[in-house]
Design an enzyme around this catalytic site. Structure first.
Site, PDB file in Angstrom:
ATOM      1  N   CYS A   1       0.807  -1.227   0.000  1.00  0.00           N
ATOM      2  CA  CYS A   1       0.000   0.000   0.000  1.00  0.00           C
ATOM      3  C   CYS A   1       0.838   1.274   0.000  1.00  0.00           C
ATOM      4  O   CYS A   1       0.316   2.352  -0.285  1.00  0.00           O
ATOM      5  CB  CYS A   1      -0.959  -0.006   1.185  1.00  0.00           C
ATOM      6  SG  CYS A   1      -2.179  -1.339   1.114  1.00  0.00           S
TER       7      CYS A   1
ATOM      8  N   HIS B   1      -3.225   7.247   2.106  1.00  0.00           N
ATOM      9  CA  HIS B   1      -3.655   5.949   1.591  1.00  0.00           C
ATOM     10  C   HIS B   1      -5.055   5.642   2.110  1.00  0.00           C
ATOM     11  O   HIS B   1      -5.325   5.730   3.306  1.00  0.00           O
ATOM     12  CB  HIS B   1      -2.670   4.867   2.023  1.00  0.00           C
ATOM     13  CG  HIS B   1      -3.187   3.485   1.823  1.00  0.00           C
ATOM     14  ND1 HIS B   1      -3.673   3.044   0.622  1.00  0.00           N
ATOM     15  CD2 HIS B   1      -3.320   2.446   2.692  1.00  0.00           C
ATOM     16  CE1 HIS B   1      -4.072   1.789   0.742  1.00  0.00           C
ATOM     17  NE2 HIS B   1      -3.879   1.408   1.981  1.00  0.00           N
TER      18      HIS B   1
ATOM     19  N   ASN C   1     -10.202   0.069  -0.416  1.00  0.00           N
ATOM     20  CA  ASN C   1      -8.743   0.099  -0.350  1.00  0.00           C
ATOM     21  C   ASN C   1      -8.187  -0.558  -1.600  1.00  0.00           C
ATOM     22  O   ASN C   1      -8.285  -1.776  -1.771  1.00  0.00           O
ATOM     23  CB  ASN C   1      -8.283  -0.639   0.910  1.00  0.00           C
ATOM     24  CG  ASN C   1      -6.772  -0.679   1.068  1.00  0.00           C
ATOM     25  OD1 ASN C   1      -6.027  -0.393   0.141  1.00  0.00           O
ATOM     26  ND2 ASN C   1      -6.312  -1.051   2.246  1.00  0.00           N
TER      27      ASN C   1
END
Length: 332
Positions: free
Chosen positions: A114, A253, A283
């Site tokens: 990520c 993020h 996500n």
């Protein structure tokens, strides 16, 4: 000789698979509900690839849009941030480059999960600073739903698929769009907090199917994500000589709305400074930040001259930040 030029964001594009999976669809097959998912993650829906669609497919479309946004048809290098490459070997970036018509250019993958897009930006900026390339296409793309146990209500609602990309060009450090400074970190001793155990050389073919899916210790990851993203953001602010009050937009993020809110609180940011699109996309791992940047530019939340801080946290553990003053670009 090395170049003193900065990496300047010259174009941006994103791409999401057309299939929308809402919370109700997930609730029909798992022991959960729309309210449970929304209250814990802030997510209402996510995009999921159809069978046969791969990370390369998503990356190519996002890359094409970033090039068009910049008014360019060429780049000297392609950096693909992904943890879901189409195969273990070779890397997926050369195939992306070829499908974009960028034959013969340097192309390689960066796997920081990520945090991958921030790491990819730093890599692209380094290529430009070293004089190796003048234009670098940095793509974040993941089909992260491929790593999620379809029976795990703790991870299924969180993740979606997508891609985002930017074209960096050599330019002046004082220009709008000039990236940096950067702050990057890792902590390998905590890898088991968020990992897929099998599939690599250490455990190639486990007999337990669960070893091939993502395992996440959610509460511990939550605490680390909030603390590390806030620390890293402070570090790049200090390096740039910016104050917290100078930030127009914080784009972190998109892992969980509560992580973003807690991080903003720890930094002392007003809530309207924090941008989030997680409700609609979930996500998307390495694609998260560039998709959010593109969406923010499309809906007017990002304006030329805005001071923007980007921060990420992911498996590895990895985390990092960078900043820029937003340029006058139209997302592709």
């Amino acid at each position: 000789m090395p170049s003193s030029q900065a990496a300047v964001l010259a174009g941006i594009g994103s791409w999401l698979p057309p299939r929308v999976v809402g919370n109700e669809e997930i609730a029909q097959r798992l022991d959960t509900s729309d309210e449970w998912i929304r209250s814990r993650t802030g997510i209402a829906e996510r995009r999921v690839v159809d069978p046969g669609t791969s990370t390369v497919d998503l990356a190519v479309e996002a890359g094409r849009r970033a090039l068009a946004s910049a008014g360019e048809t060429a780049a000297d290098a392609v950096v693909l941030a992904t943890s879901t490459a189409d195969q273990l070997c070779p890397a997926s970036a050369p195939q992306v480059a070829t499908e974009l018509g960028l034959n013969g250019v340097a192309a390689f993958d960066v796997n920081a999960v990520c945090s991958g897009f921030v790491y990819g930006l730093a890599t692209g900026a380094g290529l430009i600073a070293a004089g190796i390339a003048r234009r670098v296409l940095v793509i974040g793309a993941d089909v992260f739903t491929s790593l999620v146990d379809p029976e795990d209500r703790g991870t299924v609602p969180i993740f979606g698929d997508g891609a985002g990309a930017v074209l960096l060009r050599a330019g002046d450090p004082d220009e709008l769009g000039a990236l940096g400074p950067f702050d990057l970190h890792s902590e390998g001793a905590l890898a088991e907090l968020l990992w897929v155990e099998a599939g690599g050389t250490k455990n190639r073919r486990s007999d337990d199917p669960r070893d091939h899916y993502l395992v996440m210790q959610g509460q511990t990851v939550f605490r680390h994500a909030c603390a590390r993203m806030a620390e890293s953001a402070r570090a790049v602010l200090d390096s740039a000589g910016w104050e917290v009050g100078d930030i127009d937009r914080f784009i972190g993020h998109q892992a969980n709305i509560r992580i973003l809110q807690t991080c903003a609180k720890q930094l002392g940011l007003a809530e309207d400074v924090m941008y989030s699109n997680i409700e609609k996309v979930g996500n998307t791992s390495a694609a998260s930040i560039p998709i959010a940047l593109a969406d923010a530019a499309k809906d007017g939340a990002l304006q030329p001259g805005h001071r923007v801080v980007m921060g990420a946290f992911g498996a590895g553990l990895t985390w990092g930040s960078t900043l820029l003053r937003w340029p006058d670009v139209i997302p592709g």
